[in-house]
Design a protein around this motif. Structure first.
Motif, PDB file in Angstrom:
ATOM      1  N   ALA A  25     -33.991   7.524 -29.228  1.00  0.00           N
ATOM      2  CA  ALA A  25     -33.725   6.303 -29.981  1.00  0.00           C
ATOM      3  C   ALA A  25     -32.919   6.637 -31.220  1.00  0.00           C
ATOM      4  O   ALA A  25     -32.884   7.778 -31.679  1.00  0.00           O
ATOM      5  CB  ALA A  25     -35.033   5.628 -30.386  1.00  0.00           C
ATOM      6  N   THR A  42     -34.827   2.004 -33.073  1.00  0.00           N
ATOM      7  CA  THR A  42     -34.152   1.013 -32.240  1.00  0.00           C
ATOM      8  C   THR A  42     -34.791   0.835 -30.864  1.00  0.00           C
ATOM      9  O   THR A  42     -34.436  -0.099 -30.146  1.00  0.00           O
ATOM     10  CB  THR A  42     -32.678   1.414 -32.046  1.00  0.00           C
ATOM     11  N   SER A  43     -35.693   1.735 -30.492  1.00  0.00           N
ATOM     12  CA  SER A  43     -36.373   1.598 -29.202  1.00  0.00           C
ATOM     13  C   SER A  43     -37.445   0.521 -29.283  1.00  0.00           C
ATOM     14  O   SER A  43     -37.893   0.139 -30.371  1.00  0.00           O
ATOM     15  CB  SER A  43     -37.000   2.927 -28.789  1.00  0.00           C
ATOM     16  N   LYS A  44     -37.881   0.051 -28.133  1.00  0.00           N
ATOM     17  CA  LYS A  44     -38.903  -0.992 -28.105  1.00  0.00           C
ATOM     18  C   LYS A  44     -40.237  -0.473 -28.621  1.00  0.00           C
ATOM     19  O   LYS A  44     -40.992  -1.181 -29.281  1.00  0.00           O
ATOM     20  CB  LYS A  44     -39.062  -1.524 -26.680  1.00  0.00           C
ATOM     21  N   ARG A  65     -42.503   2.700 -30.676  1.00  0.00           N
ATOM     22  CA  ARG A  65     -42.340   3.653 -31.775  1.00  0.00           C
ATOM     23  C   ARG A  65     -42.008   5.033 -31.218  1.00  0.00           C
ATOM     24  O   ARG A  65     -42.310   5.344 -30.070  1.00  0.00           O
ATOM     25  CB  ARG A  65     -43.622   3.718 -32.626  1.00  0.00           C
ATOM     26  N   ASN A  66     -41.383   5.840 -32.059  1.00  0.00           N
ATOM     27  CA  ASN A  66     -40.993   7.176 -31.636  1.00  0.00           C
ATOM     28  C   ASN A  66     -42.049   8.190 -32.054  1.00  0.00           C
ATOM     29  O   ASN A  66     -42.539   8.143 -33.187  1.00  0.00           O
ATOM     30  CB  ASN A  66     -39.641   7.542 -32.262  1.00  0.00           C
ATOM     31  N   SER A  93     -40.747  -0.456 -34.886  1.00  0.00           N
ATOM     32  CA  SER A  93     -39.525  -0.716 -34.135  1.00  0.00           C
ATOM     33  C   SER A  93     -38.878  -2.000 -34.635  1.00  0.00           C
ATOM     34  O   SER A  93     -39.497  -2.801 -35.343  1.00  0.00           O
ATOM     35  CB  SER A  93     -39.840  -0.858 -32.645  1.00  0.00           C
ATOM     36  N   ASP A 115     -33.565  -3.590 -27.969  1.00  0.00           N
ATOM     37  CA  ASP A 115     -34.158  -2.363 -27.427  1.00  0.00           C
ATOM     38  C   ASP A 115     -33.003  -1.450 -27.062  1.00  0.00           C
ATOM     39  O   ASP A 115     -32.448  -1.522 -25.970  1.00  0.00           O
ATOM     40  CB  ASP A 115     -35.020  -2.684 -26.200  1.00  0.00           C
TER      41      ASP A 115
END
Length: 327
Positions: free
Chosen positions: A131, A230-232, A234-235, A243, A253
């Motif tokens: 992401a 930016t991902s749906k 969390r990283n 997010s 997403d």
């Protein structure tokens, strides 16, 4: 028969047997055997795509039972390397270690794109997902994503964000964010992420989207402030960071991935061998830890999932880039 002629006869028979055995093997097995598999990378040595491929190669080699090396063929955002594999024979040992922008963005922004990723390659395996993270200069009047959006709506065109260049994934991440948030922003293209990040830290521009692995050191040192991934979801490398979706940016997403592709019509048996060996390699605990610490998410799925994701993101970037001009 003399002893010498008897020995020669046995050697001749052994050689004939070996030839017959080899001839009985399928063509792909004769050509692959224990020969070296090449992971073709479309970027120069030292970058994130190349680095991940070099970490992956020895683990894949172990699972395949044959040598695997990385070969760099940079140019045109990875398209030069992709075209090399497209033009290779169906029983070739050249495998494209592809980064998603080459497959989903470049077709819409490169005039000289010589192949169609949707039609001209065989999806073999998924590798990683990643992401971007939105980071801002520390001295801005806004400190959260909702505050940034409010500032953008009150001050049209006064937000400037950097990217690695026109048509880069973080350029289009910003374009999509502006549309979804209902704001206008000024795009400032750079020759790479590093100089853009330098100007964010220095205050020449207010913000940028950068890959989590590239931005994390600057976030940890307090040189930039992260607002959202930016991902749906969390990283795992930034678990405390929400997010975009969590913060109210609908239908946002955006991520990237690495995957393996072969030429069209690749031998099904060898294709399955690559797919299975990759799935086993991605279970290696040391490989997992190294990549997760860098902000990647292991993506161990099926070739059909790779093809589906490529189609979806190809369509998304077709929509975003429609009407845009790229030089």
């Amino acid at each position: 028969m003399t002893k010498t002629s008897s020995t020669q006869r046995r050697l001749l028979m052994a050689l004939l047997g070996a030839v017959c055995t080899t001839s009985a093997l399928p063509v792909w097995a004769q050509s692959t055997g224990n020969n070296t598999v090449k992971l073709i990378v479309g970027y120069a040595p030292g970058g994130p795509v190349d680095s991940s491929a070099r970490v992956f190669a020895p683990v894949l080699s172990r699972e395949l039972g044959q040598p695997v090396i990385v070969e760099n063929r940079p140019g045109a955002g990875g398209a030069v390397a992709g075209n090399t594999v497209v033009k290779s024979a169906a029983n070739s040992l050249e495998i494209f270690y592809a980064a998603s922008p080459t497959m989903t963005i470049s077709p819409h922004v490169l005039k000289a794109m010589a192949f169609d990723p949707l039609k001209d390659m065989t999806p073999l395996a998924t590798i990683l997902s990643y992401a971007n993270v939105l980071v801002i200069n520390q001295n801005q009047p806004f400190k959260t994503l909702p505050e940034l959006v409010a500032f953008g709506r009150a001050n049209p065109g006064k937000l400037a964000y950097g990217s690695a260049g026109m048509g880069a994934s973080n350029h289009l991440s910003g374009e999509l964010f502006a549309r979804r948030a209902g704001i206008t922003m000024t795009h400032v293209p750079y020759k790479g992420n590093a100089p853009a990040m330098t100007d964010v830290m220095g205050g020449q521009i207010q913000m940028m989207f950068d890959i989590v692995g590239g931005a994390k050191a600057h976030i940890d040192s307090g040189k930039v402030r992260p607002l959202a991934v930016t991902s749906k979801e969390r990283n795992p490398a930034l678990p405390q960071l929400p997010s975009m979706t969590e913060l109210g940016i609908r239908d946002y997403d955006v991520g990237g991935w690495y995957g393996l592709y072969g030429p069209l019509g690749m031998n099904a048996e060898f294709s399955q061998k690559i797919t299975s060996a990759t799935a086993r390699a991605l279970q290696d605990p040391e490989l997992n830890k190294r990549w997760v610490d860098q902000g990647y998410v292991i993506w161990n799925a099926k070739p059909a999932d790779l093809a589906d994701r490529m189609r979806r993101e190809h369509a998304l970037w077709a929509e975003v880039t429609k009407g845009m001009t790229f030089e």
